[in-house]
Scaffold this active site. Structure first.
Site, PDB file in Angstrom:
ATOM      1  N   LYS A   3       0.861  -1.188   0.000  1.00 36.68           N
ATOM      2  CA  LYS A   3       0.000   0.000   0.000  1.00 36.68           C
ATOM      3  C   LYS A   3       0.897   1.237   0.000  1.00 36.68           C
ATOM      4  CE  LYS A   3      -4.070   0.203   0.562  1.00 36.68           C
ATOM      5  NZ  LYS A   3      -5.154   0.180  -0.454  1.00 36.68           N
TER       6      LYS A   3
ATOM      7  N   THR B 124      -3.604  -5.196   0.674  1.00 38.63           N
ATOM      8  CA  THR B 124      -2.956  -3.900   0.891  1.00 38.63           C
ATOM      9  C   THR B 124      -3.780  -3.043   1.838  1.00 38.63           C
ATOM     10  OG1 THR B 124      -3.999  -2.817  -1.018  1.00 38.63           O
ATOM     11  CG2 THR B 124      -1.934  -4.005  -1.410  1.00 38.63           C
ATOM     12  N   ASP B 125      -5.103  -3.239   1.860  1.00 39.11           N
ATOM     13  CA  ASP B 125      -5.938  -2.500   2.803  1.00 39.11           C
ATOM     14  C   ASP B 125      -5.588  -2.867   4.243  1.00 39.11           C
ATOM     15  OD1 ASP B 125      -8.374  -0.678   3.089  1.00 39.11           O
ATOM     16  OD2 ASP B 125      -9.009  -2.433   4.260  1.00 39.11           O
TER      17      ASP B 125
ATOM     18  N   PHE C 298      32.313  27.560 -12.802  1.00 44.01           N
ATOM     19  CA  PHE C 298      32.248  26.430 -13.733  1.00 44.01           C
ATOM     20  C   PHE C 298      32.994  26.861 -14.988  1.00 44.01           C
ATOM     21  CE2 PHE C 298      30.166  23.551 -16.857  1.00 44.01           C
ATOM     22  CZ  PHE C 298      30.598  22.365 -16.293  1.00 44.01           C
TER      23      PHE C 298
ATOM     24  N   ARG D  22      29.371  32.785 -10.153  1.00 48.83           N
ATOM     25  CA  ARG D  22      28.000  32.524 -10.574  1.00 48.83           C
ATOM     26  C   ARG D  22      27.117  32.189  -9.382  1.00 48.83           C
ATOM     27  NH1 ARG D  22      27.358  26.253 -12.696  1.00 48.83           N
ATOM     28  NH2 ARG D  22      28.425  25.280 -10.933  1.00 48.83           N
TER      29      ARG D  22
ATOM     30  N   GLN E 174      29.678  19.000  -8.950  1.00 57.82           N
ATOM     31  CA  GLN E 174      30.212  17.662  -8.669  1.00 57.82           C
ATOM     32  C   GLN E 174      31.167  17.696  -7.483  1.00 57.82           C
ATOM     33  OE1 GLN E 174      29.846  19.070 -11.638  1.00 57.82           O
ATOM     34  NE2 GLN E 174      29.545  17.578 -13.292  1.00 57.82           N
TER      35      GLN E 174
ATOM     36  N   ASN F 253      20.812  21.122 -11.006  1.00 55.83           N
ATOM     37  CA  ASN F 253      21.412  22.455 -11.050  1.00 55.83           C
ATOM     38  C   ASN F 253      20.329  23.457 -11.448  1.00 55.83           C
ATOM     39  OD1 ASN F 253      23.074  24.677 -11.296  1.00 55.83           O
ATOM     40  ND2 ASN F 253      24.721  23.518 -12.258  1.00 55.83           N
TER      41      ASN F 253
ATOM     42  N   HIS G  87      19.467  26.566 -12.614  1.00 53.22           N
ATOM     43  CA  HIS G  87      20.233  27.595 -13.300  1.00 53.22           C
ATOM     44  C   HIS G  87      19.631  28.989 -13.089  1.00 53.22           C
ATOM     45  CE1 HIS G  87      22.541  24.477 -15.259  1.00 53.22           C
ATOM     46  NE2 HIS G  87      21.441  23.914 -15.715  1.00 53.22           N
TER      47      HIS G  87
END
Length: 297
Positions: free
Chosen positions: A12, A57-58, A158, A175, A218, A244, A246
């Protein structure tokens, strides 16, 4: 042709559970989403439609809510372990169980400088996660967090990357770097102060992001992961995923204005997606710790 039923499980997904403690005038609250998945001798259900060994599942959902009262909800890892142990020990066809949990944080409302006893506002910038697996190989706990959004307005570069005929990106030596962290860490055992450890790991991740001058996302992930492994000996493996987010400087020259890194457009897609798994040199076997169910935790 011959076909074989390979891996299978059922359960569930995403039972929404809110547990309120009313034992004193000052109430407490825990807010979880719980997914259960059972593994075992259920081949007949798939191959022949025979449900005689299938716990509905109940019923799994009902167990989650009953355990919230009977066992109580403290650290999500403890609650997950209680559920998984029950399914494996008490339901005969079950050989293994996985419980995935997410927790939303709540913060008390302050009225006239005093915390209110029974009113909260949603708090926390992230969702806490845990995944518990109990089977013949042992008990495995993976803690984590997701949607922890971080941004630094400088201290990130970068540059010097590989170029080919399709490359248009320019070097950037100053940046904006922003991400929404999704991090999972695997513990060596279950004797862990879960809440304190979660808070400590979160603080370590944030500190590394803030203070480490980044030459690439990284590199930042590497230092975040190794810092956690160095500080928390119970953690043997950590997996980090960082989109990332941007932020692109807007060209204001058509308006006769300069833009020395002050005005940006935040883009949501496409985005770079940086991932890393860092382990200790000889970690204990993971077993089925990383085999997901709903994959939410």
């Amino acid at each position: 042709m011959t076909f074989v039923l390979a891996e299978h499980q059922y359960g569930k997904a995403e039972s929404r559970l809110v547990r309120v403690y009313r034992d004193t005038p000052r109430h407490e609250i825990r807010d979880l989403t719980v997914t259960t998945a059972l593994r075992g001798a259920f081949d007949a259900a798939y191959l022949d439609g025979d449900q005689s060994a299938v716990l509905p599942t109940d019923t799994q959902k009902n167990t989650v809510f009953a355990f919230a009262k009977q066992v109580g909800v403290g650290a999500v890892e403890d609650f997950g372990l209680a559920l998984a142990r029950h399914f494996v020990a008490d339901v005969e066809p079950v050989h293994g169980a996985r419980v995935e949990l997410e927790e939303l944080a709540w913060q008390r409302v302050v009225v006239d400088g005093v915390e209110h006893d029974h009113t909260w506002v949603r708090a926390g910038q992230e969702v806490r996660t845990a995944a518990v697996t109990v089977d013949a190989s042992g008990e495995h706990v993976v803690g984590g967090l997701k949607d922890l959004v971080l941004l630094k307005s400088t201290g990130s570069e970068f540059a010097g990357f590989l170029r080919d005929g399709y490359t248009t990106l320019a070097d950037a030596h100053d940046r904006v770097m922003a991400t929404s962290l999704d991090v999972r860490w695997r513990f060596a055992g279950t004797d862990v102060p879960w809440d304190e450890t979660y808070a400590g790991i979160r603080a370590t991740l944030v500190e590394q992001f803030a203070t480490r001058h980044s030459l690439a996302l990284q590199q930042t992930l590497w230092h975040m992961g190794t810092a956690v492994l160095e500080e928390f000996e119970q953690v043997v493996e950590i997996r980090l995923k960082a989109p990332n987010k941007h932020h692109v400087a807007v060209d204001l020259t058509p308006f006769g204005l300069e833009n020395p890194g002050e005005v940006f457009v935040a883009t949501d897609r496409p985005y770079g997606l940086i991932e890393a798994t860092i382990t200790r040199e000889d970690p204990p076997p993971a077993g089925e710790a990383w085999r997901a169910s709903a994959g939410l935790a």
